[in-house]
Scaffold this motif. Sequence first.
Motif, PDB file in Angstrom:
ATOM      1  N   SER A   1      54.521 -73.227  57.392  1.00  0.00           N
ATOM      2  CA  SER A   1      55.645 -72.620  56.669  1.00  0.00           C
ATOM      3  C   SER A   1      55.516 -72.682  55.155  1.00  0.00           C
ATOM      4  CB  SER A   1      56.962 -73.291  57.054  1.00  0.00           C
ATOM      5  OG  SER A   1      57.291 -72.968  58.353  1.00  0.00           O
ATOM      6  N   SER A   2      54.296 -72.800  54.674  1.00  0.00           N
ATOM      7  CA  SER A   2      54.029 -72.850  53.232  1.00  0.00           C
ATOM      8  C   SER A   2      54.687 -74.052  52.549  1.00  0.00           C
ATOM      9  CB  SER A   2      54.480 -71.557  52.537  1.00  0.00           C
ATOM     10  OG  SER A   2      53.847 -70.458  53.121  1.00  0.00           O
TER      11      SER A   2
ATOM     12  N   GLU B   1      41.907 -75.219  47.471  1.00  0.00           N
ATOM     13  CA  GLU B   1      40.947 -74.174  47.839  1.00  0.00           C
ATOM     14  C   GLU B   1      40.948 -73.020  46.862  1.00  0.00           C
ATOM     15  OE1 GLU B   1      42.921 -73.285  51.877  1.00  0.00           O
ATOM     16  OE2 GLU B   1      42.431 -71.284  51.145  1.00  0.00           O
ATOM     17  N   GLU B   2      39.811 -72.342  46.810  1.00  0.00           N
ATOM     18  CA  GLU B   2      39.697 -71.207  45.904  1.00  0.00           C
ATOM     19  C   GLU B   2      40.688 -70.129  46.320  1.00  0.00           C
ATOM     20  OE1 GLU B   2      35.852 -69.300  46.149  1.00  0.00           O
ATOM     21  OE2 GLU B   2      35.814 -69.476  48.318  1.00  0.00           O
TER      22      GLU B   2
ATOM     23  N   LYS C   1      58.658 -65.766  53.793  1.00  0.00           N
ATOM     24  CA  LYS C   1      58.476 -65.818  55.243  1.00  0.00           C
ATOM     25  C   LYS C   1      59.801 -65.712  55.983  1.00  0.00           C
ATOM     26  CE  LYS C   1      54.212 -68.363  55.881  1.00  0.00           C
ATOM     27  NZ  LYS C   1      53.552 -69.658  55.978  1.00  0.00           N
TER      28      LYS C   1
ATOM     29  N   GLU D   1      43.607 -69.648  58.760  1.00  0.00           N
ATOM     30  CA  GLU D   1      44.125 -70.706  59.640  1.00  0.00           C
ATOM     31  C   GLU D   1      44.422 -70.156  61.022  1.00  0.00           C
ATOM     32  OE1 GLU D   1      47.990 -72.191  58.977  1.00  0.00           O
ATOM     33  OE2 GLU D   1      48.797 -70.314  58.279  1.00  0.00           O
TER      34      GLU D   1
ATOM     35  N   ILE E   1      41.964 -66.324  46.859  1.00  0.00           N
ATOM     36  CA  ILE E   1      41.448 -64.976  47.106  1.00  0.00           C
ATOM     37  C   ILE E   1      42.225 -64.064  46.167  1.00  0.00           C
ATOM     38  CG2 ILE E   1      41.061 -63.180  48.838  1.00  0.00           C
ATOM     39  CD1 ILE E   1      39.588 -65.804  49.425  1.00  0.00           C
TER      40      ILE E   1
ATOM     41  N   GLU F   1      46.590 -60.030  53.473  1.00  0.00           N
ATOM     42  CA  GLU F   1      46.736 -61.034  54.543  1.00  0.00           C
ATOM     43  C   GLU F   1      46.744 -60.345  55.887  1.00  0.00           C
ATOM     44  OE1 GLU F   1      49.369 -64.283  53.998  1.00  0.00           O
ATOM     45  OE2 GLU F   1      49.619 -63.856  51.870  1.00  0.00           O
TER      46      GLU F   1
ATOM     47  N   ILE G   1      52.693 -76.308  49.573  1.00  0.00           N
ATOM     48  CA  ILE G   1      51.617 -75.422  49.097  1.00  0.00           C
ATOM     49  C   ILE G   1      51.985 -74.896  47.703  1.00  0.00           C
ATOM     50  CG2 ILE G   1      50.421 -73.217  49.491  1.00  0.00           C
ATOM     51  CD1 ILE G   1      50.441 -73.747  52.395  1.00  0.00           C
TER      52      ILE G   1
ATOM     53  N   PHE H   1      53.009 -65.233  46.641  1.00  0.00           N
ATOM     54  CA  PHE H   1      52.253 -65.437  47.875  1.00  0.00           C
ATOM     55  C   PHE H   1      53.249 -65.572  49.020  1.00  0.00           C
ATOM     56  CE2 PHE H   1      52.926 -69.778  46.422  1.00  0.00           C
ATOM     57  CZ  PHE H   1      53.019 -70.556  47.568  1.00  0.00           C
ATOM     58  N   TYR H   2      52.761 -65.736  50.230  1.00  0.00           N
ATOM     59  CA  TYR H   2      53.647 -65.756  51.392  1.00  0.00           C
ATOM     60  C   TYR H   2      54.288 -67.136  51.507  1.00  0.00           C
ATOM     61  CZ  TYR H   2      54.942 -63.739  55.966  1.00  0.00           C
ATOM     62  OH  TYR H   2      55.626 -63.210  57.035  1.00  0.00           O
TER      63      TYR H   2
ATOM     64  N   LYS I   1      47.161 -77.566  48.781  1.00  0.00           N
ATOM     65  CA  LYS I   1      47.880 -77.534  50.070  1.00  0.00           C
ATOM     66  C   LYS I   1      47.924 -78.890  50.752  1.00  0.00           C
ATOM     67  CE  LYS I   1      46.297 -72.903  51.361  1.00  0.00           C
ATOM     68  NZ  LYS I   1      45.630 -72.108  52.408  1.00  0.00           N
TER      69      LYS I   1
ATOM     70  N   LYS J   1      44.544 -78.212  58.345  1.00  0.00           N
ATOM     71  CA  LYS J   1      43.758 -77.181  57.660  1.00  0.00           C
ATOM     72  C   LYS J   1      42.350 -77.672  57.324  1.00  0.00           C
ATOM     73  CE  LYS J   1      47.920 -75.172  55.579  1.00  0.00           C
ATOM     74  NZ  LYS J   1      48.322 -74.401  56.725  1.00  0.00           N
TER      75      LYS J   1
END
Length: 371
Positions: free
Chosen positions: A189-190, A219-220, A258, A321, A222, A227, A193, A252-253, A183, A136
């Motif tokens: 696959s998260s 990371e900031e 998933k 990504e 959103i 998505e 994270i 989140f995802y 992350k 990433k």
Amino acid sequence: MINVCIIFGGKSVEHEISVISANSILNSINHNKYAVNGIYINKNGEITYTDIIKNKSDRLEFKPSKSNKILISVGSENSLLVFNKRKLIKTLRPDVFFPVIHGTSGEDGSIQGLLELMNKPYVGCDVQSSSICIDKIMTKKLIKNAGIRTTEFVEISKDDWVNKKTKILNRVKKNIGVPCFVKASNLGSSIGIYKTNKAKDLSKNISKSFKYASTILIEESILDVEEIEVSVLGNESLTVSCPGSIAPSSEFYDYNAKYIDGKSLTEIPYSRSLKNKSLGVEIHSMSTKAYKELNCSGMARVDFLYGKTIKRNKPALFLSEINTIPGFTEISMYPKLLEHGGLKLEKVIVTLINLAIKKYNLKKKLVTSFD
Ligand SMILES: Nc1ncnc2c1ncn2[C@@H]1O[C@H](COP(=O)(O)OP(=O)(O)O)[C@@H](O)[C@H]1O
Ligand SMILES: [Mg+2]
């Protein structure tokens, strides 16, 4: 007949998804044109031969055999030797390989490196773009450099974290703030994270993420995020699908949303891009630019996040990504998005195989000795 060898499984948390992806390809490939073999890499990393059977619902299925081990012979015509208890029982000569191992060891350039040494055509991105896209931080640095919008981030090495903890925490608080995402840099696959809503949890989540990788990023976030995913197919001239969106069932995802609970919702095409035409154009052009910038070939799924950030009041599109071996299950976005544009999975597979052979033939023309 073209001999195609599908490589699946893998020493990866996405092992089971890979098995489903491989079976979905097996059932969609044109068996009049392609003779299919399978190589199954089990969770211990052993490479085994698989039979193909018909299951109760009359669908084809790879049936890995535990005792039939595969020996890879680099540089020879008979590139796969199948052994059962030291006895050679079969030799295979695949014309083209189709790796469908997601995440570690399959999507990171390792399998691609092996196939390069074997001097065989293979579907999808090469070693370089696979290993960049799995990371990433590398991806974000390169696309940022190309002028493609992505979220602000801070990268940390394990060494920095051990020696300069306070300094790093201050930098994250100043440049990124909360909420933010911590992350592991090179997993999928998260895994590794952590969404971090409170500054006091930052340190704990950073330490947790370091259990999975030696470099991490913060990371900031959103805000009120949407998505978006886009399928890209091609080497030079590209087929870019319409965008689709995913509404995860969790905050989140994450892994559960998933793969486990099956409650995440998808929308094809992404309705906001139909209402907001310039957003649709931006998604298309950012997908193409990123794919080319990262030297992708064959296929990739380009993922975006759309929304505001702490610093930005107006919602905007951020490239998140690039997945070089996206899911190929019946419900996976990559085939579903292409199908929406009229490309059935069977046609996608033919195209991918042709692209692999074309790329290989072009490379073969390069001079490898100096005289
Ligand atoms: N900056 C962000 N803002 C909001 N949500 C995010 C952000 N980054 C990641 N997410 C959420 O976390 C999920 C996993 O992150 P992602 O970077 O796609 O990792 P993976 O490679 O594991 O899929 C995303 O699908 C999204 O739901
Ligand atoms: Mg993702």
